[in-house]
Design a protein around this motif. Structure first.
Motif, PDB file in Angstrom:
ATOM      1  N   THR A  44     -32.254   4.774  13.608  1.00 45.04           N
ATOM      2  CA  THR A  44     -31.704   5.108  14.916  1.00 45.04           C
ATOM      3  C   THR A  44     -30.654   4.088  15.331  1.00 45.04           C
ATOM      4  OG1 THR A  44     -33.325   3.807  16.164  1.00 45.04           O
ATOM      5  CG2 THR A  44     -33.956   6.059  15.555  1.00 45.04           C
ATOM      6  N   VAL A  45     -29.872   4.451  16.334  1.00 45.01           N
ATOM      7  CA  VAL A  45     -28.868   3.534  16.862  1.00 45.01           C
ATOM      8  C   VAL A  45     -29.534   2.260  17.366  1.00 45.01           C
ATOM      9  CG1 VAL A  45     -27.177   3.187  18.702  1.00 45.01           C
ATOM     10  CG2 VAL A  45     -27.195   5.335  17.424  1.00 45.01           C
ATOM     11  N   ALA A  46     -30.635   2.415  18.088  1.00 43.96           N
ATOM     12  CA  ALA A  46     -31.337   1.252  18.635  1.00 43.96           C
ATOM     13  C   ALA A  46     -31.824   0.327  17.524  1.00 43.96           C
ATOM     14  CB  ALA A  46     -32.511   1.702  19.502  1.00 43.96           C
ATOM     15  N   GLU A  47     -32.323   0.907  16.432  1.00 41.90           N
ATOM     16  CA  GLU A  47     -32.811   0.094  15.316  1.00 41.90           C
ATOM     17  C   GLU A  47     -31.655  -0.613  14.614  1.00 41.90           C
ATOM     18  OE1 GLU A  47     -36.757   2.731  14.058  1.00 41.90           O
ATOM     19  OE2 GLU A  47     -34.811   3.113  13.112  1.00 41.90           O
ATOM     20  N   ARG A  48     -30.534   0.057  14.467  1.00 47.72           N
ATOM     21  CA  ARG A  48     -29.366  -0.555  13.825  1.00 47.72           C
ATOM     22  C   ARG A  48     -28.872  -1.752  14.649  1.00 47.72           C
ATOM     23  NH1 ARG A  48     -24.931   3.645  13.382  1.00 47.72           N
ATOM     24  NH2 ARG A  48     -23.891   2.040  12.128  1.00 47.72           N
ATOM     25  N   ILE A  49     -28.810  -1.562  15.960  1.00 45.60           N
ATOM     26  CA  ILE A  49     -28.371  -2.644  16.843  1.00 45.60           C
ATOM     27  C   ILE A  49     -29.340  -3.819  16.769  1.00 45.60           C
ATOM     28  CG2 ILE A  49     -28.017  -3.299  19.254  1.00 45.60           C
ATOM     29  CD1 ILE A  49     -26.968  -0.457  19.744  1.00 45.60           C
ATOM     30  N   ALA A  50     -30.642  -3.514  16.837  1.00 43.94           N
ATOM     31  CA  ALA A  50     -31.650  -4.578  16.837  1.00 43.94           C
ATOM     32  C   ALA A  50     -31.616  -5.379  15.538  1.00 43.94           C
ATOM     33  CB  ALA A  50     -33.037  -3.965  17.043  1.00 43.94           C
ATOM     34  N   ALA A  51     -31.441  -4.693  14.404  1.00 39.89           N
ATOM     35  CA  ALA A  51     -31.418  -5.392  13.118  1.00 39.89           C
ATOM     36  C   ALA A  51     -30.212  -6.321  13.015  1.00 39.89           C
ATOM     37  CB  ALA A  51     -31.403  -4.371  11.980  1.00 39.89           C
ATOM     38  N   ILE A  71     -27.744 -12.022  13.824  1.00 40.75           N
ATOM     39  CA  ILE A  71     -26.899 -12.923  14.611  1.00 40.75           C
ATOM     40  C   ILE A  71     -27.748 -14.033  15.222  1.00 40.75           C
ATOM     41  CG2 ILE A  71     -25.440 -13.083  16.667  1.00 40.75           C
ATOM     42  CD1 ILE A  71     -24.463 -10.241  16.015  1.00 40.75           C
ATOM     43  N   ASP A  72     -28.928 -13.683  15.723  1.00 41.30           N
ATOM     44  CA  ASP A  72     -29.836 -14.688  16.276  1.00 41.30           C
ATOM     45  C   ASP A  72     -30.222 -15.729  15.234  1.00 41.30           C
ATOM     46  OD1 ASP A  72     -30.196 -14.286  19.002  1.00 41.30           O
ATOM     47  OD2 ASP A  72     -31.607 -12.646  18.696  1.00 41.30           O
TER      48      ASP A  72
END
Length: 574
Positions: free
Chosen positions: A304-311, A316-317
């Motif tokens: 999902t878009v949310a999963e792609r962003i979170a990964a 970056i973190d």
């Protein structure tokens, strides 16, 4: 002959005739205006609704979206023809008819009004390389209490969230490329290139020596390769050796064991190939991440878009600041990951379940009308001169020996007399390499340079073998002698003649930026203002002056937001 003047006459019939013509013309004008107004309004509404139904972001079926829009706008005509196609290019064509009865005419007339509209929107592929400077200078606090590195992470995370927010079809591909002294490809990506002498985990007598280096894969790009975008996968590329050149040691006359974790042991983060040992193991911190790249069998975690962003935000973190600055290498590798020659690599990873199937179509060809290629190049300063160790001191037999008790000795061929082996732990010179206190058991073993640097920092070797061997006594003369010996040793291991200068890096950066322009790659440069010197070369790398940004920690997010907005406009215009 005389004629009588008679001014009496029939002006009234003429007046009535003229008036009738005027009234008729007025009636025709009124009806013409009414027809044109109805046609104009109908056309405007139909145009708006066709555009709405053809939008790629429209979730309703095209005809349903069109009808819903027409009702909301009070459309008075009737749709007489409709056609829609979906896919990478979504198109909608519609025609409508309406009628209007005349005013002021003796016999009522009906005016037929027809309007038509069509719209199409193609999915624009957006390929972005986010090249982030992660050099150690970002750990220097600016005017505020927060470190600039924390601001960089926050802004970069917001940027990727903005760019991926509505990308439900995988048309936005973001490669995360952290760089400092070098660019670390990691094991998976380095394996697709012809890399020689890559560091391997070292085993001695069944035990691992030094840290796990399986993800430490930086390579030297040929100097001739900065004027092009592709990096050949068949040309031999030399791997950067594992050498702790950045770590410091204790400069005291007292002995410090080579196993001392603070002052002696070589650390992953203190090499020019930026890398950290963080969970999960083996770490991929500070390693290039291709779009939506995962471990085998983990693609389901980025569906999902949310999963792609979170990964991506998690990566970056995990970035860690270390090393010097090589903007030239950050830019050079960014171009490589936008070059179409990498498409087979993306395809192979997709077939292995490491990247989404959609990624097999990337990178697209240069000049492809359906795609936009972008580099966001961020740095906090200038290129820095980088000390490099000569190959003959990085690999091959060394003058260092290790006894069967773990203690070491150093052979100094330049020393006069028979005792040429310095033994740091007991501060003596002897004629043979140290074996153990009783000279029993297995003989001392000569170490390869790779093992030396896998075990110890360069600064530790320079001080505790070279400098301390001169004298352990106190006093200014002895202190000066040790300092001179240390400097000489450091210059031997990291000679200035073998350095890559900042001016060389600037020239290579300029070449890479020119290569980007030739291929139509958009470059945004972002100078993150800290206490370091600004870089005119970085600013000139941008495709246009309006695409070069300066930002303080306080307004870095605003700068990234402006870049995201501009990229979205490029995507629309293309």
């Amino acid at each position: 002959m005389f004629f009588l003047k008679d001014e009496r006459g029939g002006i009234l019939p003429f007046t009535i005739s003229v008036l009738g013509v005027i009234i008729l013309a007025g009636a025709l004008a009124v009806n013409t205006v009414r027809v044109e107004h109805r046609r104009s309004v109908s056309q405007s509404i139909l145009d708006i609704c066709v555009l709405n139904s053809a939008a790629q972001r429209q979730t309703l079926p095209p005809r349903e979206a069109l009808d819903d829009c027409l009702v909301k706008h009070g459309f008075e005509a009737e749709i007489t023809a409709f056609e829609a196609t979906t896919g990478r290019t979504k198109s909608v064509t519609a025609s409508a008819e309406t009628s209007l009865e005349s005013f002021f005419l003796r016999e009522t007339q009906t005016y037929d009004i027809g309007v038509a509209s069509s719209a199409a929107e193609a999915l624009t592929n957006l390929e972005i390389v986010l090249a982030l400077d992660v050099s150690a200078s970002l750990l220097t606090a600016g005017g505020g209490s927060a470190l600039p590195f924390a601001d960089l992470k926050a802004a970069a995370k917001q940027f990727v969230a903005t760019m991926l927010a509505e990308d439900t079809q995988g048309r936005v591909q973001i490669t995360l490329l952290p760089y400092s002294s070098h660019v670390n490809l990691g094991a998976d990506l380095a394996a697709v290139f012809n890399v020689s002498n890559a560091p391997q985990n070292m085993m001695v007598n069944g035990a691992q020596v030094g840290p796990d280096v399986t993800q430490k894969r930086c390579v030297d790009v040929p100097a001739s390769g900065f004027g092009q975008t592709a990096i050949s996968r068949t040309t031999a590329l030399q791997a950067v050796p594992f050498v702790d050149t950045l770590g410091s040691t204790s400069q005291s006359t007292s002995y410090v064991a080579p196993t001392n974790a603070t002052f002696a042991v070589a650390q992953l983060q203190n090499t020019v190939c930026s890398f950290f040992r963080l969970a999960p193991s083996p770490s991929t911190s500070n390693v290039v991440r291709l779009p939506d790249f995962t471990a085998a069998g983990q693609q389901g975690t980025v569906d999902t878009v949310a999963e792609r962003i979170a990964a991506l935000q998690a990566r970056i973190d995990g970035l860690q600041a270390t090393g010097e600055t090589s903007i030239n290498l950050g830019m050079r590798w960014a171009l490589a990951f936008l070059d179409p020659s990498m498409r087979p690599v993306f395809g192979d990873f997709a077939s292995q379940g490491r990247m989404p199937e959609m990624s097999a179509n990337f990178p697209t060809d240069f000049g492809n009308a359906t795609g936009v290629k972008v580099v966001v190049l961020m740095s906090d300063g200038t290129n820095r001169t980088e000390a490099r160790m000569p190959d003959n001191l990085a690999r091959g037999p060394s003058p260092f020996w290790i006894g069967n008790d773990g203690n070491m000795s150093w052979f100094n061929a330049a020393r006069s007399g028979a005792s040429k082996y310095w033994v740091p732990h007991n501060a003596t010179w002897q004629a043979m390499p140290w074996q153990n206190a009783t000279n029993s058991g297995a003989a001392a073993r000569q170490m390869d340079y790779e093992e030396v640097w896998r075990r110890m920092k360069v600064s530790y070797v320079a001080w505790h073998f070279h400098a301390r061997s001169v004298s352990q006594a106190t006093g200014s003369a002895n202190n000066a002698a040790r300092a001179a010996a240390y400097s000489a040793a450091m210059n031997t291991y990291l000679p200035s003649a073998n350095s890559i200068t900042d001016s060389t890096k600037d020239t290579q950066l300029t070449q890479a930026c020119n290569a980007a322009r030739l291929q139509g790659i958009y470059v945004y440069s972002l100078l993150f203002q800290t206490a370091t010197t600004s870089s005119p070369t970085l600013a000139s790398c941008a495709t246009a002056p309006s695409m070069s940004y300066n930002a303080t920690p306080a307004d870095l997010q605003a700068a990234f937001a402006a870049i995201a907005l501009h990229i979205s406009m490029l995507q629309l215009n293309e």
